[in-house]
Motif scaffolding. Structure first.
Motif, PDB file in Angstrom:
ATOM      1  N   VAL A  62       0.823  -1.262   0.125  1.00 19.33           N
ATOM      2  CA  VAL A  62       0.006  -0.030   0.010  1.00 19.33           C
ATOM      3  C   VAL A  62       1.058   1.075   0.158  1.00 19.33           C
ATOM      4  N   ILE A  63       1.887   1.110   0.889  1.00 26.18           N
ATOM      5  CA  ILE A  63       2.855   2.290   0.816  1.00 26.18           C
ATOM      6  C   ILE A  63       3.355   2.460  -0.535  1.00 26.18           C
ATOM      7  N   ALA A  64       4.053   1.516  -1.119  1.00 23.66           N
ATOM      8  CA  ALA A  64       4.564   1.475  -2.390  1.00 23.66           C
ATOM      9  C   ALA A  64       3.846   2.143  -3.550  1.00 23.66           C
ATOM     10  N   ALA A  65       2.579   1.685  -3.449  1.00 21.61           N
ATOM     11  CA  ALA A  65       1.380   2.086  -4.479  1.00 21.61           C
ATOM     12  C   ALA A  65       1.218   3.618  -4.238  1.00 21.61           C
ATOM     13  N   GLU A  66       1.185   3.982  -3.204  1.00 23.11           N
ATOM     14  CA  GLU A  66       1.057   5.379  -2.561  1.00 23.11           C
ATOM     15  C   GLU A  66       2.275   6.301  -3.276  1.00 23.11           C
ATOM     16  N   ILE A  67       3.309   5.636  -3.005  1.00 21.94           N
ATOM     17  CA  ILE A  67       4.732   6.286  -3.574  1.00 21.94           C
ATOM     18  C   ILE A  67       4.627   6.582  -5.141  1.00 21.94           C
ATOM     19  N   VAL A  68       4.188   5.520  -5.626  1.00 21.88           N
ATOM     20  CA  VAL A  68       4.123   5.114  -7.182  1.00 21.88           C
ATOM     21  C   VAL A  68       3.019   6.317  -7.779  1.00 21.88           C
ATOM     22  N   ASP A  69       1.941   6.466  -7.153  1.00 21.52           N
ATOM     23  CA  ASP A  69       1.053   7.443  -7.478  1.00 21.52           C
ATOM     24  C   ASP A  69       1.429   8.919  -7.134  1.00 21.52           C
ATOM     25  N   ASP A  70       2.217   9.205  -6.081  1.00 20.15           N
ATOM     26  CA  ASP A  70       2.675  10.583  -5.805  1.00 20.15           C
ATOM     27  C   ASP A  70       3.680  10.780  -6.950  1.00 20.15           C
TER      28      ASP A  70
END
Length: 89
Positions: A62-70
């Motif tokens: 989830v953290i990785a996906a949020e970083i990718v989105d940002d």
């Protein structure tokens, strides 16, 4: 209160003390700095209490996906800036 005084560093006033540990402006004397591990200038005394409870962190994916989105959003903004800059030429 102005603490930093960029024009005259001798007028700087520390706001941190043992009695007032939440303040952000702190001075260190030479002995305190040189006696640190490897005499590192990286000095941290403020702690983010929200990071101490690691049981409530989201899953790594989830953290990785949020970083990718940002990062993708930031890249999109840079592309817009680049296109606007190119259009001004």
């Amino acid at each position: 209160m102005q603490c930093y005084h960029p024009a005259n560093r001798h007028d700087r006033n520390a706001t941190w003390s043992a009695d007032n540990p939440e303040c952000r402006w702190r001075t260190y004397d030479y002995e305190e700095r040189i006696n640190r591990d490897k005499a590192s200038p990286d000095i941290f005394w403020l702690k983010d209490d929200s990071l101490s409870d690691t049981d409530n962190l989201p899953a790594p994916e989830v953290i990785a996906a949020e970083i990718v989105d940002d990062l993708e959003a930031a890249l999109g903004q840079f592309r817009l800036i680049a296109a606007e800059s190119e259009a001004l030429r």
